[in-house]
Write a protein that holds these residues in place. Structure first.
Motif, PDB file in Angstrom:
ATOM      1  N   PRO A  70      10.390  14.475  13.994  1.00 45.82           N
ATOM      2  CA  PRO A  70       9.232  13.882  13.313  1.00 45.82           C
ATOM      3  C   PRO A  70       9.629  12.621  12.560  1.00 45.82           C
ATOM      4  CG  PRO A  70      10.129  15.626  11.980  1.00 45.82           C
ATOM      5  CD  PRO A  70      10.991  15.550  13.214  1.00 45.82           C
ATOM      6  N   PRO A  71       8.669  11.870  12.036  1.00 44.26           N
ATOM      7  CA  PRO A  71       9.044  10.786  11.125  1.00 44.26           C
ATOM      8  C   PRO A  71       9.709  11.392   9.886  1.00 44.26           C
ATOM      9  CG  PRO A  71       6.664  11.166  11.085  1.00 44.26           C
ATOM     10  CD  PRO A  71       7.218  12.009  12.178  1.00 44.26           C
ATOM     11  N   TYR A  72      10.803  10.780   9.433  1.00 44.72           N
ATOM     12  CA  TYR A  72      11.485  11.359   8.267  1.00 44.72           C
ATOM     13  C   TYR A  72      12.084  10.315   7.327  1.00 44.72           C
ATOM     14  CZ  TYR A  72      15.464  11.110  11.610  1.00 44.72           C
ATOM     15  OH  TYR A  72      16.403  10.710  12.533  1.00 44.72           O
ATOM     16  N   VAL A  73      11.767   9.034   7.559  1.00 46.61           N
ATOM     17  CA  VAL A  73      12.284   7.996   6.669  1.00 46.61           C
ATOM     18  C   VAL A  73      11.369   7.932   5.440  1.00 46.61           C
ATOM     19  CG1 VAL A  73      12.874   5.548   6.481  1.00 46.61           C
ATOM     20  CG2 VAL A  73      13.168   6.736   8.679  1.00 46.61           C
ATOM     21  N   ALA A  74      11.970   7.768   4.250  1.00 46.72           N
ATOM     22  CA  ALA A  74      11.165   7.641   3.024  1.00 46.72           C
ATOM     23  C   ALA A  74      10.357   6.346   3.092  1.00 46.72           C
ATOM     24  CB  ALA A  74      12.081   7.640   1.812  1.00 46.72           C
ATOM     25  N   ALA A  75       9.095   6.437   2.655  1.00 49.14           N
ATOM     26  CA  ALA A  75       8.168   5.300   2.832  1.00 49.14           C
ATOM     27  C   ALA A  75       8.714   3.984   2.264  1.00 49.14           C
ATOM     28  CB  ALA A  75       6.821   5.637   2.217  1.00 49.14           C
ATOM     29  N   GLY A  76       9.472   4.039   1.184  1.00 48.52           N
ATOM     30  CA  GLY A  76       9.958   2.790   0.589  1.00 48.52           C
ATOM     31  C   GLY A  76      11.345   2.377   1.067  1.00 48.52           C
ATOM     32  N   ASP A  77      11.891   3.074   2.046  1.00 50.36           N
ATOM     33  CA  ASP A  77      13.272   2.837   2.484  1.00 50.36           C
ATOM     34  C   ASP A  77      13.450   1.429   3.063  1.00 50.36           C
ATOM     35  OD1 ASP A  77      15.714   2.869   4.129  1.00 50.36           O
ATOM     36  OD2 ASP A  77      15.713   5.029   3.770  1.00 50.36           O
ATOM     37  N   ALA A  78      14.498   0.745   2.595  1.00 51.31           N
ATOM     38  CA  ALA A  78      14.742  -0.643   3.023  1.00 51.31           C
ATOM     39  C   ALA A  78      15.014  -0.743   4.531  1.00 51.31           C
ATOM     40  CB  ALA A  78      15.932  -1.218   2.259  1.00 51.31           C
ATOM     41  N   HIS A  79      15.510   0.348   5.136  1.00 54.73           N
ATOM     42  CA  HIS A  79      15.813   0.303   6.582  1.00 54.73           C
ATOM     43  C   HIS A  79      14.583  -0.010   7.428  1.00 54.73           C
ATOM     44  CE1 HIS A  79      19.321   2.749   5.234  1.00 54.73           C
ATOM     45  NE2 HIS A  79      19.908   1.891   6.027  1.00 54.73           N
ATOM     46  N   LEU A  80      13.401   0.337   6.898  1.00 58.40           N
ATOM     47  CA  LEU A  80      12.175   0.094   7.670  1.00 58.40           C
ATOM     48  C   LEU A  80      11.966  -1.404   7.922  1.00 58.40           C
ATOM     49  CD1 LEU A  80       9.886   2.666   5.837  1.00 58.40           C
ATOM     50  CD2 LEU A  80      10.757   2.861   8.186  1.00 58.40           C
ATOM     51  N   GLY A  81      12.594  -2.232   7.093  1.00 61.05           N
ATOM     52  CA  GLY A  81      12.454  -3.682   7.244  1.00 61.05           C
ATOM     53  C   GLY A  81      13.610  -4.306   8.005  1.00 61.05           C
ATOM     54  N   GLU A  82      14.435  -3.468   8.640  1.00 62.62           N
ATOM     55  CA  GLU A  82      15.635  -3.982   9.313  1.00 62.62           C
ATOM     56  C   GLU A  82      15.684  -3.597  10.792  1.00 62.62           C
ATOM     57  OE1 GLU A  82      18.873  -2.301   7.120  1.00 62.62           O
ATOM     58  OE2 GLU A  82      18.232  -3.240   5.234  1.00 62.62           O
ATOM     59  N   GLY A  83      16.320  -4.445  11.579  1.00 61.13           N
ATOM     60  CA  GLY A  83      16.644  -4.126  12.987  1.00 61.13           C
ATOM     61  C   GLY A  83      15.448  -3.674  13.794  1.00 61.13           C
TER      62      GLY A  83
END
Ligand code: GLN
Length: 278
Positions: free
Chosen positions: A187-200
């Motif tokens: 499932p989706p499991y990244v925290a909504a504010g996680d900086a990784h979402l803006g990378e790669g």
């Protein structure tokens, strides 16, 4: 890439060298454009390309330089030995998710008929891999996204897998009320504010397939809470999770009365999949 003088063709080796990409990625994209494999490219550096091929390759190389994932540019990704179609409607299947498939397969009897449920099936990668490795089983993949369900169905029919079906469902909402022999989920499991979402690659992937609430655990919580009513006695629930979520997911499984709760590490040594049985 600098264009050759008008009228003179672009050659394979020149196109690769001038792409501005790392050689491996340049070859994948050019192979895609020319419909040739890597061995062919290696042996045909002096082959001329048509102006159209050069133009299409140029455009793809530019998009790659701007960060678009290779899998979205070629529309293809290999997962567990299966050649899958992928689009920006779905998460790109990751190698670490093969761990979830392996852990599920050793818990599914190859000689018996088993019913397997995959929650948040996306491209269908997990469901299709299990269906392909366990032909006596029936696999149901469900996803909230209409586009993902359509894509997963296309993948199933292209791979000629008749023992897998896909359905639109918000987790368990449309799942037939029966007892499955295993439930799997990435499932989706990244925290909504996680900086990784803006990378790669993540910048280009569907946010709904990646992020899940402030702690990243909203989807996993719903799945664990709902799963007991859909599992046969002693059947396993297997869930992929984030690098720092193993303890939290194990605690949720124990709270929901799962037994044999454990976590397994991926090839990078990161706890990646939690499992337990009812
Ligand atoms: N493994 C993905 C990543 O962080 C996230 C996928 C997911 O949320 N299921 O790159």
């Amino acid at each position: 890439m600098t264009s050759p003088p008008k009228g003179s063709p672009t050659y394979v080796s020149r196109a690769l060298a001038a792409s501005g990409l790392v050689p491996f990625e340049a070859k994948i994209l050019l192979g895609h454009v020319l419909r040739r494999n890597l061995a062919w490219l290696a042996a045909h550096g002096d082959e001329p390309m048509t102006a159209r091929e050069a133009k299409v390759f140029d455009a793809l190389a530019r998009r790659r330089r701007d960060g678009e994932p290779i899998a979205y540019l070629t529309g293809r990704r290999e997962f567990y030995g299966l050649d899958l179609e992928v689009t920006p409607d779905v998460l790109i299947p990751r190698p670490e998710t093969e761990l979830l498939v392996e852990l599920a397969l050793v818990r599914i009897d190859a000689d018996e008929h088993a019913e397997i449920l995959d929650l948040g099936s996306g491209s269908g990668a997990i469901a299709l891999a299990i269906a392909s490795e366990r032909p006596n089983s029936s696999v149901l993949g469900v996803d909230l996204s209409v586009a993902a369900v359509a894509l997963a169905r296309r993948n199933a029919s292209r791979l000629n897998l008749g023992n897998v079906a896909f359905l639109e469902s918000d987790w368990f909402s449309a799942v037939p009320k029966k007892r499955y022999d295993a439930i799997v989920a990435n499932p989706p499991y990244v925290a909504a504010g996680d900086a990784h979402l803006g990378e790669g690659d993540l910048r280009f992937e569907p946010p709904t397939a990646l992020a899940s609430g402030a702690d990243g655990l909203t989807a996993i919580r719903s799945i664990i809470t709902g799963a007991a009513a859909y599992l046969a006695p002693r059947a396993w629930l297997l869930i992929e999770h984030g690098y720092d979520q193993a303890d939290a997911v194990q605690a949720m499984l124990r709270d929901a009365r799962f037994s044999d709760v454990q976590s397994r590490r991926d090839l990078a040594g990161i706890p990646r999949t939690a499992l337990g049985r009812i």
